[in-house]
Design an enzyme around this catalytic site. Structure first.
Site, PDB file in Angstrom:
ATOM      1  N   HIS A  56       0.839  -1.191   0.000  1.00 61.06           N
ATOM      2  CA  HIS A  56       0.000   0.000   0.000  1.00 61.06           C
ATOM      3  C   HIS A  56       0.883   1.253   0.000  1.00 61.06           C
ATOM      4  CE1 HIS A  56      -4.042  -1.795   1.645  1.00 61.06           C
ATOM      5  NE2 HIS A  56      -3.576  -2.435   0.585  1.00 61.06           N
ATOM      6  N   GLU A  58       0.864   3.893   1.859  1.00 62.82           N
ATOM      7  CA  GLU A  58       1.353   4.324   3.172  1.00 62.82           C
ATOM      8  C   GLU A  58       2.550   3.482   3.629  1.00 62.82           C
ATOM      9  OE1 GLU A  58      -1.748   3.426   2.283  1.00 62.82           O
ATOM     10  OE2 GLU A  58      -3.216   4.110   3.753  1.00 62.82           O
ATOM     11  N   CYS A  86      -6.172   1.674   5.981  1.00 63.64           N
ATOM     12  CA  CYS A  86      -6.768   0.392   6.388  1.00 63.64           C
ATOM     13  C   CYS A  86      -6.152  -0.049   7.718  1.00 63.64           C
ATOM     14  CB  CYS A  86      -6.537  -0.657   5.301  1.00 63.64           C
ATOM     15  SG  CYS A  86      -4.817  -1.260   5.220  1.00 63.64           S
ATOM     16  N   CYS A  89      -2.251  -0.511   7.483  1.00 64.85           N
ATOM     17  CA  CYS A  89      -1.487   0.742   7.433  1.00 64.85           C
ATOM     18  C   CYS A  89      -1.607   1.514   8.748  1.00 64.85           C
ATOM     19  CB  CYS A  89      -1.952   1.590   6.255  1.00 64.85           C
ATOM     20  SG  CYS A  89      -1.547   0.811   4.677  1.00 64.85           S
TER      21      CYS A  89
END
Lengths: 149, 149
Positions: A56, A58, A86, A89
């Site tokens: 992801h 992040e 999410c 993260c």
């Protein structure tokens, strides 16, 4: 007085990252990490390209920022991310002890707010910055993908 | 009938990974990912070595297993990890749709159970496999570290 380095300024940088993801056929989410007025890390979603659910935006920005700082704790740093983080993260941000998270669009279903992921006591969170731009980009992505299938 | 490939067999492999972490001065947590009777990925905590809060044993094993499988979903896979996963790792496991998580020692404070991290509906979880070995290794690490300071 003109404030060039406000939340919108940095969220635009995160949106540019999301657009890079879009161009690669990735769900368009982008992030930057800022210390003072300086962007020290960038990342965009690469889960398809890298074939890795952990890639992801992040996560990559966290790793990159720690590399820049030479320390794993992101003290005095702010993460700008186009979509609410999410659980994974937000869990990584917990460990990083980051000072602030600023997100664009809400993620009611898979975001850390409704799923009640614990943030570090040092971390503040603010949402809704340029949310419309972020969610329009996501909508455009899913419409285009549906039309391709 | 002798069952050589049981939970204890694979948890021993995860404990061997935890010992590698210990030798590097890392909080000793180890993981392996198994499909059928085959270990397809290994990982141990490297947060200090890599200067990266995301470098937990499970995260590395997830990335490595996806690389081995050529697909990012860990269907029919079991993760063996010496310590109950944190929010970040459980969040990553959610995205991976892994079939089963088997952990050793509980982590009451920072583990995914008490923090109520959402797992994928396809994922089963079992705890307490060789928990004593895992928690003894962690205790030994923290005692040695305290004596060094």
């Amino acid at each position: 007085m003109i404030q060039p380095f406000d939340d919108n300024y940095f969220m635009k940088k995160a949106l540019q990252e999301a657009e890079l993801a879009f161009e690669k056929g990735e769900i368009p989410v982008g992030a930057v990490i800022v210390i003072g007025d300086k962007v020290i890390a960038r990342g965009h979603n690469l889960t398809e390209t890298l074939n890795d659910v952990t890639a992801h935006a992040e996560m990559q920005a966290i790793t990159s920022a720690a590399n820049f700082l030479g320390g794993k704790y992101l003290l005095n740093c702010t993460l700008y991310v186009t979509l609410e983080p999410c659980q994974m993260c937000a869990g990584a941000l917990y460990w990083s002890q980051i000072s602030k998270i600023v997100y664009g669009a809400r993620d009611e279903e898979r975001g850390c707010i409704n799923l009640k992921t614990k943030l570090h006591p040092k971390t503040k969170m603010k949402g809704g910055v340029m949310a419309e731009g972020a969610s329009q980009l996501l909508k455009r992505f899913f419409i285009e993908r549906r039309n391709l299938n």
